[in-house]
Design a protein around this motif. Structure first.
Motif, PDB file in Angstrom:
ATOM      1  N   LEU A  85       0.807  -1.211   0.000  1.00  0.00           N
ATOM      2  CA  LEU A  85       0.000   0.000   0.000  1.00  0.00           C
ATOM      3  C   LEU A  85       0.844   1.267   0.000  1.00  0.00           C
ATOM      4  CD1 LEU A  85      -2.748  -1.041   2.575  1.00  0.00           C
ATOM      5  CD2 LEU A  85      -2.975  -0.946   0.085  1.00  0.00           C
ATOM      6  N   ILE A  86       2.093   1.155   0.463  1.00  0.00           N
ATOM      7  CA  ILE A  86       2.958   2.346   0.530  1.00  0.00           C
ATOM      8  C   ILE A  86       4.050   2.302  -0.531  1.00  0.00           C
ATOM      9  CG2 ILE A  86       2.491   2.736   2.974  1.00  0.00           C
ATOM     10  CD1 ILE A  86       5.167   1.420   3.606  1.00  0.00           C
ATOM     11  N   ASN A  87       3.975   1.316  -1.416  1.00  0.00           N
ATOM     12  CA  ASN A  87       4.913   1.229  -2.526  1.00  0.00           C
ATOM     13  C   ASN A  87       4.142   1.062  -3.832  1.00  0.00           C
ATOM     14  OD1 ASN A  87       7.801   1.116  -1.408  1.00  0.00           O
ATOM     15  ND2 ASN A  87       6.770  -0.430  -0.141  1.00  0.00           N
ATOM     16  N   ARG A  88       4.801   1.337  -4.926  1.00  0.00           N
ATOM     17  CA  ARG A  88       4.155   1.200  -6.236  1.00  0.00           C
ATOM     18  C   ARG A  88       3.992  -0.285  -6.536  1.00  0.00           C
ATOM     19  NH1 ARG A  88       6.214   1.546 -11.773  1.00  0.00           N
ATOM     20  NH2 ARG A  88       4.499   2.174 -13.155  1.00  0.00           N
ATOM     21  N   SER A  89       2.745  -0.726  -6.636  1.00  0.00           N
ATOM     22  CA  SER A  89       2.479  -2.148  -6.811  1.00  0.00           C
ATOM     23  C   SER A  89       1.197  -2.346  -7.593  1.00  0.00           C
ATOM     24  CB  SER A  89       2.376  -2.842  -5.447  1.00  0.00           C
ATOM     25  OG  SER A  89       1.262  -2.336  -4.733  1.00  0.00           O
ATOM     26  N   ASP A  90       0.982  -3.571  -8.023  1.00  0.00           N
ATOM     27  CA  ASP A  90      -0.273  -3.975  -8.658  1.00  0.00           C
ATOM     28  C   ASP A  90      -1.144  -4.573  -7.556  1.00  0.00           C
ATOM     29  OD1 ASP A  90      -2.343  -5.314 -10.005  1.00  0.00           O
ATOM     30  OD2 ASP A  90      -1.108  -5.605 -11.781  1.00  0.00           O
ATOM     31  N   PHE A  91      -2.050  -3.774  -7.000  1.00  0.00           N
ATOM     32  CA  PHE A  91      -2.791  -4.197  -5.819  1.00  0.00           C
ATOM     33  C   PHE A  91      -3.708  -5.385  -6.128  1.00  0.00           C
ATOM     34  CE2 PHE A  91      -6.117  -3.808  -2.520  1.00  0.00           C
ATOM     35  CZ  PHE A  91      -5.292  -3.869  -1.399  1.00  0.00           C
ATOM     36  N   GLY A  92      -4.253  -5.441  -7.325  1.00  0.00           N
ATOM     37  CA  GLY A  92      -5.110  -6.568  -7.692  1.00  0.00           C
ATOM     38  C   GLY A  92      -4.347  -7.886  -7.655  1.00  0.00           C
ATOM     39  N   ILE A  93      -3.128  -7.895  -8.190  1.00  0.00           N
ATOM     40  CA  ILE A  93      -2.291  -9.099  -8.143  1.00  0.00           C
ATOM     41  C   ILE A  93      -1.922  -9.422  -6.700  1.00  0.00           C
ATOM     42  CG2 ILE A  93      -0.081 -10.090  -8.834  1.00  0.00           C
ATOM     43  CD1 ILE A  93      -2.049  -9.882 -11.108  1.00  0.00           C
ATOM     44  N   ALA A  94      -1.649  -8.378  -5.894  1.00  0.00           N
ATOM     45  CA  ALA A  94      -1.309  -8.599  -4.487  1.00  0.00           C
ATOM     46  C   ALA A  94      -2.443  -9.312  -3.754  1.00  0.00           C
ATOM     47  CB  ALA A  94      -0.994  -7.261  -3.816  1.00  0.00           C
ATOM     48  N   VAL A  95      -3.673  -8.889  -4.003  1.00  0.00           N
ATOM     49  CA  VAL A  95      -4.828  -9.533  -3.365  1.00  0.00           C
ATOM     50  C   VAL A  95      -4.943 -10.987  -3.817  1.00  0.00           C
ATOM     51  CG1 VAL A  95      -7.352  -9.522  -3.212  1.00  0.00           C
ATOM     52  CG2 VAL A  95      -6.073  -7.379  -3.028  1.00  0.00           C
ATOM     53  N   GLN A  96      -4.677 -11.266  -5.089  1.00  0.00           N
ATOM     54  CA  GLN A  96      -4.726 -12.644  -5.582  1.00  0.00           C
ATOM     55  C   GLN A  96      -3.701 -13.520  -4.874  1.00  0.00           C
ATOM     56  OE1 GLN A  96      -4.640 -13.050  -9.889  1.00  0.00           O
ATOM     57  NE2 GLN A  96      -5.845 -11.189 -10.140  1.00  0.00           N
ATOM     58  N   PHE A  97      -2.502 -12.979  -4.637  1.00  0.00           N
ATOM     59  CA  PHE A  97      -1.492 -13.723  -3.886  1.00  0.00           C
ATOM     60  C   PHE A  97      -2.009 -14.088  -2.496  1.00  0.00           C
ATOM     61  CE2 PHE A  97       2.038 -12.056  -6.697  1.00  0.00           C
ATOM     62  CZ  PHE A  97       2.555 -13.303  -7.026  1.00  0.00           C
ATOM     63  N   VAL A  98      -2.608 -13.112  -1.819  1.00  0.00           N
ATOM     64  CA  VAL A  98      -3.096 -13.356  -0.464  1.00  0.00           C
ATOM     65  C   VAL A  98      -4.193 -14.411  -0.461  1.00  0.00           C
ATOM     66  CG1 VAL A  98      -4.279 -12.332   1.516  1.00  0.00           C
ATOM     67  CG2 VAL A  98      -2.451 -11.068   0.374  1.00  0.00           C
ATOM     68  N   THR A  99      -5.140 -14.293  -1.361  1.00  0.00           N
ATOM     69  CA  THR A  99      -6.261 -15.238  -1.385  1.00  0.00           C
ATOM     70  C   THR A  99      -5.800 -16.660  -1.716  1.00  0.00           C
ATOM     71  OG1 THR A  99      -6.737 -14.613  -3.694  1.00  0.00           O
ATOM     72  CG2 THR A  99      -7.975 -13.482  -1.956  1.00  0.00           C
ATOM     73  N   SER A 100      -4.733 -16.786  -2.504  1.00  0.00           N
ATOM     74  CA  SER A 100      -4.244 -18.131  -2.835  1.00  0.00           C
ATOM     75  C   SER A 100      -3.741 -18.865  -1.599  1.00  0.00           C
ATOM     76  CB  SER A 100      -3.143 -18.050  -3.889  1.00  0.00           C
ATOM     77  OG  SER A 100      -1.943 -17.519  -3.348  1.00  0.00           O
ATOM     78  N   LEU A 302       3.886  -6.997  -1.645  1.00  0.00           N
ATOM     79  CA  LEU A 302       3.380  -7.904  -2.674  1.00  0.00           C
ATOM     80  C   LEU A 302       3.157  -7.183  -4.000  1.00  0.00           C
ATOM     81  CD1 LEU A 302       0.771 -10.176  -0.862  1.00  0.00           C
ATOM     82  CD2 LEU A 302       2.820 -10.925  -2.059  1.00  0.00           C
ATOM     83  N   ALA A 303       3.573  -7.842  -5.082  1.00  0.00           N
ATOM     84  CA  ALA A 303       3.352  -7.335  -6.446  1.00  0.00           C
ATOM     85  C   ALA A 303       3.933  -5.943  -6.649  1.00  0.00           C
ATOM     86  CB  ALA A 303       1.866  -7.352  -6.795  1.00  0.00           C
ATOM     87  N   SER A 304       5.021  -5.629  -5.935  1.00  0.00           N
ATOM     88  CA  SER A 304       5.685  -4.341  -6.142  1.00  0.00           C
ATOM     89  C   SER A 304       6.400  -4.350  -7.492  1.00  0.00           C
ATOM     90  CB  SER A 304       6.682  -4.065  -5.016  1.00  0.00           C
ATOM     91  OG  SER A 304       7.625  -5.123  -4.905  1.00  0.00           O
ATOM     92  N   PHE A 305       6.413  -3.211  -8.134  1.00  0.00           N
ATOM     93  CA  PHE A 305       7.011  -3.106  -9.459  1.00  0.00           C
ATOM     94  C   PHE A 305       8.521  -2.919  -9.376  1.00  0.00           C
ATOM     95  CE2 PHE A 305       2.637  -1.779 -10.567  1.00  0.00           C
ATOM     96  CZ  PHE A 305       2.428  -2.579 -11.674  1.00  0.00           C
ATOM     97  N   TYR A 306       9.205  -3.460 -10.367  1.00  0.00           N
ATOM     98  CA  TYR A 306      10.615  -3.126 -10.601  1.00  0.00           C
ATOM     99  C   TYR A 306      10.871  -3.243 -12.096  1.00  0.00           C
ATOM    100  CZ  TYR A 306      12.619  -7.792 -11.576  1.00  0.00           C
ATOM    101  OH  TYR A 306      12.962  -8.994 -12.148  1.00  0.00           O
TER     102      TYR A 306
END
Length: 401
Positions: A85-100, A302-306
């Motif tokens: 939430l405090i870094n540039r990330s794909d939040f939708g992908i992050a949520v998918q990781f958590v739910t898995s 999670l799902a932070s960009f680089y």
């Protein structure tokens, strides 16, 4: 972790166990057929509520899997979600990781209702074989067979299947046909292979093993093919006497050299110039260039960009799963994460002897995940549940360790 009392399975009526097994089987089947269709959310919710009901109606009874690993893994991913939430990330992908990872507490449901995960994994492999055939027929008969078009679209959109030509060798492409959940075939291969070389072997096991291996070869997934061959070699060596084992190892080494000289020497499989390999090398080099002391210790979420030179774009996730986990959580928590997945309970005896086949299988699956995104998704967590269940269950008739 201290010893805990086991569940008395007699407390749960046999009809409850049968319905629980059917519900969990349905959850696994729909997850493997259409992981993106969302159908598996309903059986998952029902099983989670059922698990809470089991705990409530038997106060003071601790479910038989003596580990906090499911909570620790989910906690690590929630930490990564908060950090994203405090870094540039794909939040939708992050949520998918958590739910898995939320399926991991179902290990308590599996143990409480004595669900045979070996049998379920084997049946799931046959289901994937049937789906591979149906997908192939939908391609061949796209203009002639009824429903071929909708079936093809379903596998492409909801199973992430693919049919393509890959440049494994110089001078021509190789046709491949793969389901998105094809890596789960490896678990079925392991189950049938262990049984084949045990006193519990069945007459059709050689044919079953050959059918699963054929689907693995058709998929064209190099890592999947490689770990499958390594596992079959492990099973072959495991059943031999020491002298026979050394002789077979020498024969295998000679065959590998012959294969390299006759086939792989003219192949793009291990070439750094092959497109897929070049992309992965670029991912890794960019990770090394991008890492800092702070990101190595705490991660970036999670799902932070680089920026990856391999793809020439900003990436939230790559095929290099352990590298992504280090980016997301930092190196210390990544080590804790893999420790919980691979060694969730105390005692080396849980991972050796009669359970050694399961341990080697999951280690090879983790090895495959190092260059393929097969671990932290819906079917990857099913592999972990299969492995965890082997650590506590006694061998049943028709299964082998």
């Amino acid at each position: 972790m201290s010893a805990v009392p086991r569940v008395n399975n007699a407390d749960i009526a046999a009809p409850d166990d049968r319905w629980a097994g059917l519900l969990f089987s349905f959850f696994v089947y729909v997850t493997l057929i259409g992981p993106a269709a969302g159908i598996n959310k309903l059986p998952f919710a029902l099983m989670f509520l059922w698990l809470l009901w089991d705990i409530w109606r038997r106060p003071g009874v601790v479910i038989t899997f003596p580990s906090l690993a499911p909570a620790i893994v989910s906690g690590i991913f929630l930490y990564g979600l908060a950090l994203s939430l405090i870094n540039r990330s794909d939040f939708g992908i992050a949520v998918q990781f958590v739910t898995s990872t939320l399926v991991l507490p179902l290990i308590y449901f599996i143990q409480a209702h004595d669900i045979d995960m070996d049998r379920l994994a084997e049946r799931s492999a046959y289901l994937l074989l049937a789906c591979t055939l149906v997908f192939w027929l939908s391609i061949l008969g796209s203009s002639d067979l009824p429903l071929a078009g909708p079936v093809y679209d379903f596998f492409i959109n909801y199973n992430f299947s693919a049919a393509s030509n890959r440049d494994f060798f110089e001078g021509g492409a190789t046709a491949t046909l793969q389901l998105g959940t094809a890596p789960f075939l490896f678990v079925g291969l392991a189950v049938v292979g262990m049984r084949l070389l045990s006193p519990l072997r069945q007459r059709m096991d050689p044919a079953k093993l050959a059918a699963i291996m054929t689907a693995i070869l058709i998929s064209g997934l190099r890592a999947l093919i490689g770990v499958s061959l390594l596992y079959l070699a492990f099973l072959a060596l495991r059943g031999l006497r020491p002298v026979q084992r050394w002789l077979l190892m020498l024969l295998m080494a000679a065959l590998v050299w012959l294969l390299w000289w006759a086939v792989l020497g003219d192949s793009q499989v291990l070439s750094a110039d092959e497109e897929s390999n070049a992309v992965k090398i670029g991912h890794f080099n960019s990770f090394v260039d991008d890492i800092t002391v702070a990101s190595a210790v705490f991660g970036r979420g999670l799902a932070s960009f680089y920026f990856s030179s391999g793809s020439g774009a900003f990436k939230a996730y790559t095929e290099l799963t352990p590298i992504d986990m280090c980016r997301y959580f930092g190196i210390p928590l990544t080590l804790v994460l893999y420790g919980c997945l691979l060694m969730p309970v105390r005692g080396l005896s849980c991972y050796l002897r009669d359970r050694g086949g399961h341990t080697v299988a999951v280690l090879l699956f983790v090895l495959m995940s190092m260059t393929n995104p097969v671990m932290f998704n819906s079917y990857g967590m099913l592999v972990i549940l299969w492995y965890w269940s082997s650590l506590r269950q006694r061998p049943r008739a028709g299964s082998a360790r």
